[in-house]
Each structure stands twice: as structure tokens, then as C-alpha cells.
Design a protein around this motif. Structure first.
Motif, PDB file in Angstrom:
ATOM      1  N   GLY A   1       0.784  -1.234   0.000  1.00 17.86           N
ATOM      2  CA  GLY A   1       0.000   0.000   0.000  1.00 17.86           C
ATOM      3  C   GLY A   1       0.812   1.279   0.000  1.00 17.86           C
ATOM      4  O   GLY A   1       0.293   2.341  -0.351  1.00 17.86           O
TER       5      GLY A   1
ATOM      6  N   GLU B   1      -2.723   5.232   8.244  1.00 17.05           N
ATOM      7  CA  GLU B   1      -1.405   5.413   8.846  1.00 17.05           C
ATOM      8  C   GLU B   1      -1.628   6.209  10.134  1.00 17.05           C
ATOM      9  O   GLU B   1      -2.642   6.903  10.264  1.00 17.05           O
ATOM     10  CB  GLU B   1      -0.502   6.177   7.881  1.00 17.05           C
ATOM     11  CG  GLU B   1      -0.054   5.351   6.692  1.00 17.05           C
ATOM     12  CD  GLU B   1       0.873   4.221   7.112  1.00 17.05           C
ATOM     13  OE1 GLU B   1       2.008   4.478   7.506  1.00 17.05           O
ATOM     14  OE2 GLU B   1       0.436   3.048   7.062  1.00 17.05           O
TER      15      GLU B   1
ATOM     16  N   TYR C   1      -6.628   5.143  -1.083  1.00 14.42           N
ATOM     17  CA  TYR C   1      -6.057   4.205  -2.054  1.00 14.42           C
ATOM     18  C   TYR C   1      -6.702   4.342  -3.427  1.00 14.42           C
ATOM     19  O   TYR C   1      -6.062   4.145  -4.452  1.00 14.42           O
ATOM     20  CB  TYR C   1      -6.264   2.757  -1.576  1.00 14.42           C
ATOM     21  CG  TYR C   1      -5.234   2.220  -0.609  1.00 14.42           C
ATOM     22  CD1 TYR C   1      -4.706   3.015   0.403  1.00 14.42           C
ATOM     23  CD2 TYR C   1      -4.805   0.900  -0.701  1.00 14.42           C
ATOM     24  CE1 TYR C   1      -3.776   2.505   1.300  1.00 14.42           C
ATOM     25  CE2 TYR C   1      -3.875   0.382   0.184  1.00 14.42           C
ATOM     26  CZ  TYR C   1      -3.365   1.184   1.184  1.00 14.42           C
ATOM     27  OH  TYR C   1      -2.452   0.670   2.057  1.00 14.42           O
TER      28      TYR C   1
ATOM     29  N   ALA D   1       4.648  -9.290  12.566  1.00 17.35           N
ATOM     30  CA  ALA D   1       4.326  -7.864  12.436  1.00 17.35           C
ATOM     31  C   ALA D   1       5.040  -7.342  11.202  1.00 17.35           C
ATOM     32  O   ALA D   1       6.187  -6.923  11.265  1.00 17.35           O
ATOM     33  CB  ALA D   1       4.768  -7.118  13.681  1.00 17.35           C
ATOM     34  N   SER D   2       4.388  -7.448  10.070  1.00 13.20           N
ATOM     35  CA  SER D   2       4.924  -6.962   8.803  1.00 13.20           C
ATOM     36  C   SER D   2       3.720  -6.484   8.006  1.00 13.20           C
ATOM     37  O   SER D   2       2.773  -5.955   8.590  1.00 13.20           O
ATOM     38  CB  SER D   2       5.692  -8.086   8.095  1.00 13.20           C
ATOM     39  OG  SER D   2       6.126  -7.672   6.827  1.00 13.20           O
TER      40      SER D   2
ATOM     41  N   TRP E   1       4.546  -7.593   1.549  1.00 22.48           N
ATOM     42  CA  TRP E   1       5.926  -8.074   1.459  1.00 22.48           C
ATOM     43  C   TRP E   1       5.944  -9.593   1.536  1.00 22.48           C
ATOM     44  O   TRP E   1       4.992 -10.206   1.999  1.00 22.48           O
ATOM     45  CB  TRP E   1       6.775  -7.507   2.608  1.00 22.48           C
ATOM     46  CG  TRP E   1       6.739  -6.025   2.715  1.00 22.48           C
ATOM     47  CD1 TRP E   1       6.249  -5.304   3.760  1.00 22.48           C
ATOM     48  CD2 TRP E   1       7.207  -5.054   1.752  1.00 22.48           C
ATOM     49  NE1 TRP E   1       6.383  -3.956   3.512  1.00 22.48           N
ATOM     50  CE2 TRP E   1       6.961  -3.776   2.298  1.00 22.48           C
ATOM     51  CE3 TRP E   1       7.805  -5.149   0.492  1.00 22.48           C
ATOM     52  CZ2 TRP E   1       7.295  -2.602   1.616  1.00 22.48           C
ATOM     53  CZ3 TRP E   1       8.132  -3.977  -0.181  1.00 22.48           C
ATOM     54  CH2 TRP E   1       7.885  -2.724   0.381  1.00 22.48           C
TER      55      TRP E   1
ATOM     56  N   VAL F   1       7.494 -11.427   3.586  1.00 23.38           N
ATOM     57  CA  VAL F   1       7.363 -11.881   4.976  1.00 23.38           C
ATOM     58  C   VAL F   1       5.881 -12.021   5.326  1.00 23.38           C
ATOM     59  O   VAL F   1       5.467 -12.969   5.997  1.00 23.38           O
ATOM     60  CB  VAL F   1       8.087 -10.885   5.919  1.00 23.38           C
ATOM     61  CG1 VAL F   1       7.764 -11.159   7.369  1.00 23.38           C
ATOM     62  CG2 VAL F   1       9.601 -10.940   5.691  1.00 23.38           C
TER      63      VAL F   1
ATOM     64  N   PRO G   1       4.862  -0.359  15.453  1.00 23.24           N
ATOM     65  CA  PRO G   1       5.470  -0.697  16.752  1.00 23.24           C
ATOM     66  C   PRO G   1       5.432   0.469  17.738  1.00 23.24           C
ATOM     67  O   PRO G   1       5.448   0.251  18.950  1.00 23.24           O
ATOM     68  CB  PRO G   1       6.916  -1.049  16.376  1.00 23.24           C
ATOM     69  CG  PRO G   1       7.144  -0.535  14.994  1.00 23.24           C
ATOM     70  CD  PRO G   1       5.821  -0.414  14.341  1.00 23.24           C
TER      71      PRO G   1
ATOM     72  N   THR H   1      14.192  -3.114  12.552  1.00 23.09           N
ATOM     73  CA  THR H   1      13.868  -1.693  12.621  1.00 23.09           C
ATOM     74  C   THR H   1      12.718  -1.423  13.597  1.00 23.09           C
ATOM     75  O   THR H   1      12.693  -0.397  14.274  1.00 23.09           O
ATOM     76  CB  THR H   1      13.557  -1.151  11.195  1.00 23.09           C
ATOM     77  OG1 THR H   1      13.502   0.234  11.233  1.00 23.09           O
ATOM     78  CG2 THR H   1      12.304  -1.702  10.630  1.00 23.09           C
ATOM     79  N   ALA H   2      11.792  -2.357  13.682  1.00 23.15           N
ATOM     80  CA  ALA H   2      10.679  -2.184  14.624  1.00 23.15           C
ATOM     81  C   ALA H   2      11.216  -2.145  16.055  1.00 23.15           C
ATOM     82  O   ALA H   2      10.772  -1.343  16.884  1.00 23.15           O
ATOM     83  CB  ALA H   2       9.677  -3.321  14.460  1.00 23.15           C
TER      84      ALA H   2
ATOM     85  N   ALA I   1      14.016 -10.524  10.779  1.00 21.68           N
ATOM     86  CA  ALA I   1      14.564 -10.636   9.415  1.00 21.68           C
ATOM     87  C   ALA I   1      14.191  -9.411   8.621  1.00 21.68           C
ATOM     88  O   ALA I   1      13.433  -8.563   9.086  1.00 21.68           O
ATOM     89  CB  ALA I   1      14.040 -11.883   8.713  1.00 21.68           C
TER      90      ALA I   1
ATOM     91  N   ALA J   1      14.117   0.532   6.528  1.00 21.51           N
ATOM     92  CA  ALA J   1      13.121   0.031   7.495  1.00 21.51           C
ATOM     93  C   ALA J   1      12.627  -1.358   7.081  1.00 21.51           C
ATOM     94  O   ALA J   1      11.435  -1.654   7.160  1.00 21.51           O
ATOM     95  CB  ALA J   1      11.949   1.011   7.617  1.00 21.51           C
ATOM     96  N   GLY J   2      13.552  -2.197   6.643  1.00 17.65           N
ATOM     97  CA  GLY J   2      13.171  -3.551   6.248  1.00 17.65           C
ATOM     98  C   GLY J   2      12.487  -3.607   4.890  1.00 17.65           C
ATOM     99  O   GLY J   2      12.059  -4.665   4.457  1.00 17.65           O
ATOM    100  N   HIS J   3      12.356  -2.461   4.231  1.00 16.62           N
ATOM    101  CA  HIS J   3      11.741  -2.431   2.902  1.00 16.62           C
ATOM    102  C   HIS J   3      12.836  -2.379   1.852  1.00 16.62           C
ATOM    103  O   HIS J   3      13.759  -1.580   1.950  1.00 16.62           O
ATOM    104  CB  HIS J   3      10.840  -1.202   2.738  1.00 16.62           C
ATOM    105  CG  HIS J   3       9.827  -1.039   3.831  1.00 16.62           C
ATOM    106  ND1 HIS J   3       9.537   0.162   4.403  1.00 16.62           N
ATOM    107  CD2 HIS J   3       9.049  -1.937   4.460  1.00 16.62           C
ATOM    108  CE1 HIS J   3       8.616   0.000   5.339  1.00 16.62           C
ATOM    109  NE2 HIS J   3       8.297  -1.271   5.392  1.00 16.62           N
TER     110      HIS J   3
ATOM    111  N   LEU K   1      17.630   4.441  12.868  1.00 24.18           N
ATOM    112  CA  LEU K   1      16.321   3.810  13.017  1.00 24.18           C
ATOM    113  C   LEU K   1      16.032   2.845  11.869  1.00 24.18           C
ATOM    114  O   LEU K   1      15.706   1.682  12.080  1.00 24.18           O
ATOM    115  CB  LEU K   1      15.233   4.893  13.087  1.00 24.18           C
ATOM    116  CG  LEU K   1      13.794   4.380  13.089  1.00 24.18           C
ATOM    117  CD1 LEU K   1      13.507   3.573  14.353  1.00 24.18           C
ATOM    118  CD2 LEU K   1      12.801   5.532  12.964  1.00 24.18           C
TER     119      LEU K   1
ATOM    120  N   LYS L   1      14.088  11.702   1.608  1.00 22.04           N
ATOM    121  CA  LYS L   1      13.902  13.054   2.156  1.00 22.04           C
ATOM    122  C   LYS L   1      15.119  13.943   1.906  1.00 22.04           C
ATOM    123  O   LYS L   1      15.082  15.125   2.175  1.00 22.04           O
ATOM    124  CB  LYS L   1      13.656  12.962   3.671  1.00 22.04           C
ATOM    125  CG  LYS L   1      12.514  12.012   4.070  1.00 22.04           C
ATOM    126  CD  LYS L   1      11.338  12.744   4.698  1.00 22.04           C
ATOM    127  CE  LYS L   1      10.033  12.012   4.532  1.00 22.04           C
ATOM    128  NZ  LYS L   1       9.685  11.067   5.534  1.00 22.04           N
TER     129      LYS L   1
END
Ligand code: COA
Ligand code: AMP
Length: 631
Positions: free
Chosen positions: A145, A172, A179, A283-284, A288, A290, A313, A339-340, A368, A505-507, A536, A577
């Protein structure tokens, strides 16, 4: 009394006789027709598992548990602090919801082999839609998303879905993300449109529907009956999941039905130590891999209860959110990205929130998605007082390549390493010439073919790209594009990517894709994007821009414009950014951009100009642009 086999025993057996090993694991799945061959090497290096076999993944994830005595056991717990909702679906309730939505998809013309793109937030209907596709033998492709319309369009263009399933909005912590306008914009960009869009209207923000193309989720269900499971070939695709490559064109990772079901079911007990009836929480996001593997398919295939968490988180409402969810739902094993934990630790360094909840059931935490820094690992171990297991995998592999397999043998975890190769994965470290390196030496992390069941057999409509990207650098091996080493005790260490992928951030993001966006700015002559270390998010993308001759506009203005362009074209998830104007990019005499050196500069590390650099003075100028007056 028989002793439990050790990790070494199980691993060796998986290497010595993979067919026997995986045939035994395949007994954990219900087949409509047994396979002719366990491992089919006819088209090597394209290997296939369980050829000739027929099954239905949705049947294995739901119906067989309903029939086998788990009808009233919770299958899915939806916990959504952002909407203040928590709902539990038993196996029979989830089966019925999925069968009905499969009926709705069928009524819109979706059948075996058709694609369905799912662009949804973390709501139960996303899981229902995925499983409904599996039920019909259709192929889903879930798009995260946080991607913008342009990225969604690329995926729709490649997958050519008959139907798109979406929602009116995602939520969020600080804003409601509409969407539907993103979907509309994406559809304006594609050449071949889907026949129908099914839109879940959420009360937080409803969407305008186009009566010629769109239908509300509830209306799509009206008057349809439940659909039965359609047995498919083990080698038929279950889903396509697009992931970042080195260019802006994402790669459509294909997952098959048979190997995937076998491997994921096996992994629940052996890797995660989860038994049927237990509660597993990842928690993902379902967007993704995962989320595909460990929110949706694996826990359900194994008859466990899965938690679908629509929250963060931190900030929903505080850094105790994870502990509340774990305590309230009796979570036994949880899985998230480091990252969480860094986010939680930043806000609650003493872990005081942890003491507010009863976490007696929680017995392990798996991490992971990115390298887990030893400090974060130790903090989590110390605060939770349970094993914290880093494990390594990729969208392509679908499940863990290296881990500490808690269900096999509880070996000690070595901070900095995601553990030893998981049974089935023959991990080798190679030098540039493809020669195997001795223990302790860093090189390309590869997997000797064939990879075990569950690993991607190919890319969607792109066998050649698959061969070129993964199989050509080291014939006979799959190239992970990660670099690292294996120590004397067999622990794998994953140190860096060897390509232009960064992990935010795991992405997983492609710096090449961001560069393609920057390059379209009218004032930009040349650009480079590098991943700079971030406390972070692990890494953050930083853009370096060289302006066209004669451009006199304020640099800050141009930087702000490219930041907005990346947000509009790739999405907020890119977390882009920072862009800065530099006089030139550092290059070798042959014209290659010196990314590694720039990464060091961005990270504030010491750097020595490589001997091949054409103009060493530029490095100091870049350092000055990135860290004004710090030198
Ligand atoms: N839909 C729409 N937008 C989304 C989104 C989604 N599903 N997911 C994220 N975004 C947006 C965020 O709102 C944010 O937008 P902003 O720039 O306006 O603030 C942006 O994308 C970046 O999101 P994220 O990287 O998640 O950063 P964050 O600052 O919102 O949160 C963490 C930071 C660490 C809390 C968050 O990254 C996290 O929970 N990570 C867990 C790791 C994880 O799930 N990894 C997946 C692989 S296992
Ligand atoms: P994705 O395909 O999004 O899952 O990203 C896969 C990439 O994330 C891998 O190739 C690694 O670069 C990185 N990665 C995932 N898990 C780990 C881990 N445990 N340790 C180090 N890197 C990891």
C-alpha cells in the motif's frame, strides 16, 4: 527413549538425499494427486518440485483444518489499533468468507491461471482475497500500500490482471491514505485495463466508484454462492510478488503451489518451533514476502492461529503496542524486522512497557528483513528474556536460507549472524571467479542448485531475466546478491548487498529506480542515489544531483522538487527526504560511479580515494555538501 535428531543430522540428510527429505515433508500436505517426481531437473537450471502432483493451497490452509477438527479454532485474529477494532475468525468462518469471495471473483470471470492484483491495507479482506485466488487456482499479485500509482501501474501492466481488489483507504498513524485515487491514476497509465475493480469501502473514508468498472466488495458478494477448491498442478503459480531489481522495472517473483506449501508447512515446526493450535504473529505487511509467507500461508497451512496487525510498533498508541498484542492474543512466537525493535528501543530504552504486560506465552522472537545489529539483538534478548533469532531470507527464496531452527535443535545464537544454513539450503561463499572461499573469507553468498521447495522457480514471463539475474554469474549456483562469509562453526554472516538494492526500514528499494525518477527533473544532468546508514531505518536513500550547466535556481528548491517527485512516483515508503547538489560525481577513469566511497562519505566514515579515481578533489567537495563544515 529415542533422542531428537541434531541440527547437523537433519541438515546432512537434507543435503544427502533431498528427494527423500522433501517427499517426507510433503506428507504434511494433502494432495489431490501424488507427484510423479519429487525433484524434476529436466530443464535445469530451472528446477521444479513435485511435478505431476496436484493440490489446492487454500484447501490445505483452511478446509482440511475445518474437516480435521479445527473448525472452531481461531485461524486469524485481526488487531487494529488504528481503527480500534479486534476481530477473530475461526477456521470455519475464514473458510466460508474465502469461499464466498472466491465465488464473487469467479462471478467476475476469474478462473484458473488468471491474475488478480490486490492493493490493500492490513485488513482481513486482503487475506481473504489472497486465499480466494488460491482457491480458484488464480494467481494473486499483492502490491504494498505504500507504493504510489506509478509503481502500482508497472505491476498491473506486467501481471495483466482480470480483476483488481482494493480498498477505499489505508490508515497510517498520522493520516488516512486514500487508495482509490492512486488506483484510478495507475489504471490511467496502463494499456490493458482489468475487467473489474472490487473496492472494499472502509468507514473512515469511502471512495467514489466508477459504475462501469468498479463494484463495492459487499455488492460483489451479493447473490453469489461459495466456490469450491480447484486442484492445480504443484508447479502452477500461486502468486507473483514484485520486488526491486537494479532498474526501475520490478521483478515478478513467481511462487509455485506445491513446493511452497511443503516448505512453508515444514518451516513452521522446524524453523519456528510452532505446533498446530499455537499462536504466531508476524508484524509486517501482506505486501511483502514476509507477510505472504508468515502472516498468511505458513501459519494457516500448519493449523496455527495467525495475527494480522494493522498498526505500528510505536505511535499506535505507544511503544508498548507489540507487548499488548502479544499478551492479549497469547502469542507464542513472533516475527518482525529489527527496525521495529530499534523504534521501540528509541522510545522506551528501559523497556518499561514490557513490564505492563503478561508475556508468559511468548517463547521466541524472530527477526529478518535487514541485517540485525548486535546491539538491537542484545537489547531484545535482555528485555524479553527469550531467544531472539535473526534469520536471513529474500523475496526470491520465500523462506529462510539461514536461521537457528528452534524446532530442530536449540543452538546458541551468535550476535551478528542469522545462524546456520537451514536444511535444504546449500550455502556457499564464492570469489569473483566462482571458486569456493575458505571459511571466514568474505565473498558472494550463493546457494548451490537446486534450491529447496518454496524458492522462486522463475520470474513472471521472464525466464531469461531470471537466468541472467540469478544463475549466470556462477553457473550451478543461485546468486543471492548478498555478500558475506561463513565462520568455522558454520554460522553465516550477511554483510552487504553486491548490487544497488538498499534496505530502508526492512523495505527493499532500488537506488536505480530512484535515480530514474531524479534523472527526469529538467534541471538534473546526472545523479546518484546511495544508501546512507540510519540509526532507526538501517539505511536511508540520499540523492546526489549534478545540475545542468547554466541552472541558476536555488538548490534547496530543486532538492525539494525531486523529493516530492520520488514520493509521487515511487511512494512514501521510499522515505526519500534528502537530496543535495554536488559539482560532479566521483568516477573512475573508466566512468564508473564510486558508490562505495560515496556511501562512506554519507555515513561520515573515513575514506581513502581509490587509485582509479579521475578527480580525487571531488570527494572532499561531496563531503562538504553532505556534511557542511564538519570537516
Ligand atoms: N500505506 C500507505 N503508506 C504507508 C504504508 C502503507 N501500507 N506503510 C508505510 N507508509 C508510509 C508511512 O506513512 C510513511 O509516510 P510519511 O513519509 O508520510 O511519514 C512512509 O510510508 C515511510 O513508512 P515507514 O518506513 O514505515 O516509516 P515510519 O516512519 O512510518 O515508521 C517504523 C517507522 C520503524 C515504525 C516502521 O518502518 C515499521 O514499523 N517497520 C517495521 C518493519 C516492517 O514491517 N518491515 C517489513 C518487512 S519485514
Ligand atoms: P526482501 O527481498 O525484501 O526480503 O529483502 C531481502 C534482502 O534483505 C536480502 O537479500 C538481504 O540483503 C536483506 N536481509 C534480509 N534478512 C536479512 C538478515 N537477517 N540479515 C542481513 N540481511 C538481511
Amino acid at each position: 527413549m529415542a533422542t531428537e535428531p541434531s541440527y547437523n543430522d537433519v541438515y546432512r540428510r537434507s543435503m544427502r538425499d533431498p528427494e527423500d527429505f522433501w517427499a517426507e515433508a510433503a506428507a504434511g500436505i494433502d494432495w489431490d494427486r501424488p507427484w510423479d517426481r519429487v525433484l524434476d531437473a529436466t530443464n535445469a537450471p530451472f528446477y521444479r518440485w513435485f511435478t505431476g502432483g496436484r493440490l489446492n493451497t487454500c484447501y490445505n490452509a483452511l478446509d482440511r483444518h475445518v474437516e480435521g477438527g479445527r473448525a472452531d479454532q481461531p485461524a486469524l485474529i485481526y488487531d487494529s489499533p488504528v481503527t480500534g477494532t479486534s476481530t477473530t475468525y475461526t477456521y470455519v468462518e475464514l473458510r466460508d468468507a474465502v469461499a464466498l469471495f472466491a465465488g464473487a471473483l469467479a462471478a467476475q470471470g476469474v478462473g484458473h491461471g488468471d491474475r488478480v492484483v490486490i492493493y490493500m491495507p492490513m485488513v482481513p479482506e486482503a487475506v481473504v482475497a489472497m486465499l480466494a485466488c488460491a482457491r480458484l487456482g488464480a494467481i494473486h499479485s499483492v502490491v504494498f500500500g505504500g507504493f504510489a500509482a506509478n509503481e502500482l501501474a508497472k505491476r498491473i501492466e506486467d501481471a495483466r490482471p482480470v480483476v483488481v481488489v482494493s480498498a477505499s483507504c489505508g490508515i497510517e498513524p498520522t493520516r488516512t491514505v486514500a487508495y482509490k485515487p492512486l488506483l484510478d491514476d495507475a489504471l490511467d497509465l496502463v494499456t490493458e485495463k482489468p475487467r473489474r475493480c472490487i473496492i472494499l469501502q472502509r468507514p473512515q473514508l469511502t471512495a467514489d466508484l466508477d459504475p462501469t468498472r468498479d463494484i463495492a466488495w459487499d455488492d460483489a458478494l451479493a447473490g453469489v454462492g461459495p466456490a469450491d477448491c480447484v486442484p492445480v498442478a504443484a508447479t502452477d503459480p500461486l502468486y507473483i510478488l514484485y520486488t526491486s531489481g537494479t532498474t526501475g522495472q520490478p521483478k515478478g517473483i513467481v511462487r509455485d503451489n506445491g513446493g511452497h506449501a511443503v516448505a512453508l508447512n515444514w518451516s513452521m515446526r522446524n524453523v519456528y518451533g510452532i505446533e498446530p493450535g499455537e499462536v504466531f504473529w508476524t508484524a509486517s505487511d501482506v505486501g511483502w514476502v514476509v507477510g505472504h509467507s508468515y502472516i498468511v500461508y505458513a501459519p494457516l497451512l500448519a493449523g496455527a492461529t495467525t495475527v494480522l496487525y494493522e498498526g505500528k510498533p510505536v505511535g499506535t498508541p505507544d511503544a508498548g503496542a507489540f507487548w499488548r498484542v502479544a499478551a492479549e492474543h497469547g502469542v507464542q512466537v513472533m516475527f518482525t524486522a529489527p527496525t521495529a525493535f530499534r523504534a521501540i528501543r528509541q522510545q522506551d530504552p528501559e523497556g518499561t512497557h514490557i513490564d505492563r504486560y503478561d508475556l508468559a506465552n511468548l517463547r521466541a522472537l524472530f527477526l529478518a528483513g535487514e541485517r540485525c545489529d548486535p546491539e538491537t539483538l542484545r537489547w531484545a534478548e535482555e528485555k524479553l528474556r527469550i531467544p531472539v533469532v535473526d534469520h536471513w531470507w529474500q523475496t526470491e527464496t520465500g523462506w529462510a536460507i539461514a536461521a537457528t531452527c528452534l524446532g530442530i535443535e536449540h543452538l546458541p545464537v551468535v550476535p551478528g549472524s542469522p545462524g546456520r544454513p537451514v536444511p535444504g539450503w546449500d550455502v556457499r561463499v564464492l570469489d569473483d571467479q566462482g571458486r569456493e572461499l575458505p571459511r571466514g573469507q568474505t565473498g558472494a553468498l550463493t546457494v548451490r542448485l537446486p534450491m529447496p521447495p518454496g524458492a522462486a522457480p522463475t520470474l513472471w514471463n521472464a525466464d531469461e531475466r531470471f537466468r541472467e539475474t540469478y544463475l549466470s554469474a556462477f553457473p550451478g549456483y543461485y546468486q543471492t546478491a548478498d555478500a558475506g562469509y561463513i565462520d568455522d562453526d558454520g554460522h553465516v554472516f550477511v554483510m552487504a548487498r553486491t548490487d544497488d538494492i538498499i534496505n530502508v526500514a526492512g523495505h527493499r528499494l532500488s537506488t536505480g529506480a530512484i535515480e530514474e525518477v531524479l534523472a527526469t527533473h529538467p534541471d538534473v544532468a546526472e545523479c546518484a542515489v546511495i544508501g546512507a546508514a540510519d540509526e532507526l531505518k538501517g539505511q536511508l536513500p540520499v540523492g546526489l544531483l549534478v545540475l545542468k550547466a547554466g541552472v541558476e535556481r536555488p538548490h534547496g528548491e530543486i532538492a525539494a522538487e525531486v523529493v516530492q517527485m520520488v514520493r509521487d512516483r515511487i511512494g512514501a515508503v521510499a522515505a526519500f527526504k534528502t537530496a543535495t547538489v554536488v559539482p560532479r560525481l566521483p568516477k573512475t577513469r573508466s566512468g564508473k560511479i564510486l558508490r562505495a566511497t560515496m556511501r562512506k562519505i554519507a555515513d561520515g566514515e573515513e575514506y581513502t580515494p581509490p587509485p582509479t579515481i579521475d578527480d580525487p578533489a571531488i570527494l572532499d567537495e561531496i563531503a562538504e555538501s553532505l556534511h557542511p563544515s564538519s570537516r
